[in-house]
Design a protein around this motif. Structure first.
Motif, short mmCIF file in Angstrom:
data_model
loop_
_atom_site.label_atom_id
_atom_site.label_comp_id
_atom_site.label_asym_id
_atom_site.label_seq_id
_atom_site.Cartn_x
_atom_site.Cartn_y
_atom_site.Cartn_z
N ALA A 126 33.60 28.66 51.25
CA ALA A 126 32.45 28.66 52.40
C ALA A 126 31.95 27.45 52.74
CB ALA A 126 31.65 29.78 51.90
N ARG A 127 31.72 26.53 51.64
CA ARG A 127 31.04 25.27 52.03
C ARG A 127 31.99 24.24 52.61
NH1 ARG A 127 26.99 24.62 47.71
NH2 ARG A 127 26.61 23.00 48.89
N ARG A 128 33.26 24.45 52.90
CA ARG A 128 33.93 23.54 53.69
C ARG A 128 34.10 21.99 52.99
NH1 ARG A 128 36.17 26.60 57.79
NH2 ARG A 128 35.09 28.51 58.43
N PRO A 129 34.57 21.83 51.94
CA PRO A 129 34.29 20.53 51.45
C PRO A 129 35.39 19.74 52.28
CG PRO A 129 35.69 21.85 49.79
CD PRO A 129 34.96 22.69 50.72
N THR A 130 35.13 18.30 52.46
CA THR A 130 36.01 17.53 53.14
C THR A 130 36.81 16.54 52.57
OG1 THR A 130 34.25 15.91 53.75
CG2 THR A 130 34.50 17.77 55.22
N ASN A 131 36.74 16.28 51.08
CA ASN A 131 37.32 15.26 50.45
C ASN A 131 37.34 15.86 49.04
OD1 ASN A 131 35.17 14.35 49.00
ND2 ASN A 131 34.71 13.28 51.01
N LEU A 132 38.26 15.32 48.10
CA LEU A 132 38.33 15.70 46.69
C LEU A 132 36.95 15.70 45.86
CD1 LEU A 132 42.05 14.55 45.55
CD2 LEU A 132 41.22 16.79 45.83
N THR A 133 36.23 14.38 46.30
CA THR A 133 34.94 14.18 45.43
C THR A 133 33.97 15.27 45.85
OG1 THR A 133 35.33 12.00 45.41
CG2 THR A 133 33.08 12.63 45.15
N GLN A 134 34.12 15.64 47.32
CA GLN A 134 33.04 16.62 47.42
C GLN A 134 33.41 17.91 46.80
OE1 GLN A 134 32.84 17.63 51.77
NE2 GLN A 134 30.67 17.49 51.48
N LEU A 135 34.82 18.31 47.10
CA LEU A 135 35.30 19.43 46.23
C LEU A 135 34.87 19.62 44.88
CD1 LEU A 135 37.35 22.04 46.46
CD2 LEU A 135 39.10 20.47 45.83
N HIS A 136 34.96 18.57 44.13
CA HIS A 136 34.81 18.57 42.60
C HIS A 136 33.28 18.95 42.55
CE1 HIS A 136 33.62 16.86 38.71
NE2 HIS A 136 34.58 17.59 38.30
N GLN A 137 32.47 18.30 43.25
CA GLN A 137 31.01 18.44 43.19
C GLN A 137 30.68 19.76 43.41
OE1 GLN A 137 29.78 15.47 45.82
NE2 GLN A 137 29.54 13.75 44.22
#
Length: 163
Positions: free
Chosen positions: A95-106
């Motif tokens: 639902a937060r729609r991460p745009t890269n792996l770093t953001q996904l992990h955070q």
């Protein structure tokens, strides 16, 4: 890849694994995070039958550290309640729609920490009822939408380990 744990009192660690998880990584994760769960004498740690999980090195570490492990037969359907937690995490992070792996992990770390202890408690509390219903339906679909094969064996393992 992420490794996570939880208990009735809430989520534990969510550990990022770079690359392929190896046996050594698994023992290191235990050393860092498992004791923080405070499983206690009557608690049982559950994991699947991945070869890393069932290795002699891991079994020795668990035994040496007095961690009681739920016996889980090979070729067993995955009824681990952490699967519900993974689904909840996926829904929240998606639902937060991460745009890269770093953001996904955070986002995974933030959302994991936000999962309310009550939710974790309900997963643990509902586990025996879940297994009872799956056993009653002889592995056919239940309200939990599961279709499993070896549930009677799983149930016997659960019964043996719950005391």
């Amino acid at each position: 890849m992420l490794w996570g744990c939880f208990a009735a009192g809430g989520t534990g660690a969510l550990h990022k694994i770079d690359g392929i998880m190896r046996l050594e990584n698994y023992v290191d994760i235990f050393k860092q995070h498992l004791k923080k769960l405070k499983l206690g004498r009557k608690r049982v740690f559950q994991m699947d039958n991945d070869p890393k999980h069932t290795s002699k090195v891991v079994a020795k570490w668990l035994k040496d550290n007095k961690v009681k492990v739920l016996e889980w037969p090979s070729q067993s359907p995955d009824l681990n309640p952490i699967e519900n937690l993974w689904a909840e995490l996926k829904k929240r992070v998606g639902a937060r729609r991460p745009t890269n792996l770093t953001q996904l992990h955070q986002l995974c770390q933030k959302e994991w920490a936000k999962i309310h202890p009550t939710y974790c408690g309900k997963l643990v509390e509902g586990y025996p009822k879940h297994l009872t219903q799956v056993k009653q339906f002889k592995g056919n679909a239940t309200k939990y939408s599961l279709s499993v094969c070896n549930i009677l064996t799983d149930w016997e393992c659960y019964e043996r380990n719950k005391s």
